[in-house]
Scaffold this motif. Sequence first.
Motif, PDB file in Angstrom:
ATOM      1  N   ALA A  84      19.444  16.900 -26.663  1.00 26.69           N
ATOM      2  CA  ALA A  84      20.270  15.918 -25.878  1.00 26.69           C
ATOM      3  C   ALA A  84      18.916  15.303 -24.979  1.00 26.69           C
ATOM      4  O   ALA A  84      18.517  14.163 -24.947  1.00 26.69           O
ATOM      5  CB  ALA A  84      21.016  16.943 -24.983  1.00 26.69           C
ATOM      6  N   PRO A  89      22.624  13.768 -28.608  1.00 27.96           N
ATOM      7  CA  PRO A  89      24.628  13.957 -27.621  1.00 27.96           C
ATOM      8  C   PRO A  89      24.330  15.519 -29.086  1.00 27.96           C
ATOM      9  O   PRO A  89      23.503  14.557 -30.591  1.00 27.96           O
ATOM     10  CB  PRO A  89      25.032  13.104 -27.768  1.00 27.96           C
ATOM     11  N   ILE A 190      23.830  16.502 -19.192  1.00 25.27           N
ATOM     12  CA  ILE A 190      25.430  16.755 -18.723  1.00 25.27           C
ATOM     13  C   ILE A 190      25.091  18.235 -20.088  1.00 25.27           C
ATOM     14  O   ILE A 190      25.359  17.787 -21.236  1.00 25.27           O
ATOM     15  CB  ILE A 190      25.908  15.943 -18.298  1.00 25.27           C
ATOM     16  N   ILE A 219      32.828  12.128 -20.423  1.00 25.77           N
ATOM     17  CA  ILE A 219      31.343  12.736 -19.831  1.00 25.77           C
ATOM     18  C   ILE A 219      30.070  11.531 -20.656  1.00 25.77           C
ATOM     19  O   ILE A 219      29.453  11.256 -20.228  1.00 25.77           O
ATOM     20  CB  ILE A 219      31.619  14.310 -19.945  1.00 25.77           C
ATOM     21  N   ARG A 220      30.693  11.111 -21.706  1.00 24.87           N
ATOM     22  CA  ARG A 220      29.978  10.121 -22.275  1.00 24.87           C
ATOM     23  C   ARG A 220      29.619   9.285 -21.499  1.00 24.87           C
ATOM     24  O   ARG A 220      28.407   8.801 -20.709  1.00 24.87           O
ATOM     25  CB  ARG A 220      30.696   9.549 -23.474  1.00 24.87           C
ATOM     26  N   SER A 223      27.497  10.239 -18.364  1.00 24.26           N
ATOM     27  CA  SER A 223      25.772  10.759 -19.141  1.00 24.26           C
ATOM     28  C   SER A 223      24.651   9.542 -18.783  1.00 24.26           C
ATOM     29  O   SER A 223      23.583   9.138 -18.797  1.00 24.26           O
ATOM     30  CB  SER A 223      25.971  11.353 -20.340  1.00 24.26           C
ATOM     31  N   ARG A 230      23.323  14.349 -23.010  1.00 28.98           N
ATOM     32  CA  ARG A 230      24.842  14.994 -23.002  1.00 28.98           C
ATOM     33  C   ARG A 230      24.175  15.931 -24.555  1.00 28.98           C
ATOM     34  O   ARG A 230      23.850  15.972 -25.472  1.00 28.98           O
ATOM     35  CB  ARG A 230      25.332  14.148 -22.671  1.00 28.98           C
TER      36      ARG A 230
END
Length: 254
Positions: A84, A89, A190, A219-220, A223, A230
């Motif tokens: 990350a 990711p 994150i 959440i993506r 980020s 993330r």
Amino acid sequence: MKIVYIEDFLDRYPANPVENPDRVRLPALELREAGYEFIKPAPATLEDISKVHGREHIDCVLASGHYAAASRAAGGAIAAAELAVQGSPAFALIRPPGHHASYNRAWGMCYFNSMAIAIKKVRLKAERALIIDIDLHFGDGTVSIFRGDDKVKIVNPGSVDLDYSYLGMDCTGYLGQIEKAMEGFEFDIIGVSAGFDTYEEDWGGLLRLEDYKDIGELIRRGSENCGGRRFAILEGGYHPDLRLCVKSFVEGFH
Ligand SMILES: [Zn+2]
């Protein structure tokens, strides 16, 4: 998007029968078929583990016969966090889970707190961390480890609701908690403690497969405020549909 996984995660160790190798074997098959790139992690070192756990606890885990499995899982979380930080990711498909492990104690099928070990490992490159714990159960170990640390924010949507109305929370309310989690705090990374036992057919009886994709997507998007840094690690989730829950989350998260 990379999947952190190694066949060693299938090793048997004395665990509750619900915490079995199929929990990672089946999602791995599903994600391989979907074409994701797999990365093999190394176990966490004693030095990494000692940044989070006391000697007394480490000795306890050694004596219990879970050290190899627990340090491998923590190593998977570290690999995901490092990916990350490098701009890719990642999802670590690890077992055993870790979010009920605190400095000198652990319960609930957890031994070492993989999330905390990973966050501490990348601290120099990503000082401020937002941890979103979507497991059904409150991540008490992680909270206890970071208590008093104003560079870390931990949100447990579903098990802690700011309106104290979690018994009445529906899927939309849950997703709202995820959005709120990313507000009012500046973060460099994150980390998601991705437990899937809130699934409608699992113990929590709430979230549908498509909700996991939405959570991953939210959440993506969140980020984007930290350069896309993330990662997520598997925590709980015990229904045979776990493979589909993981896949759905990864589809939104990648
Ligand atoms: Zn759980």
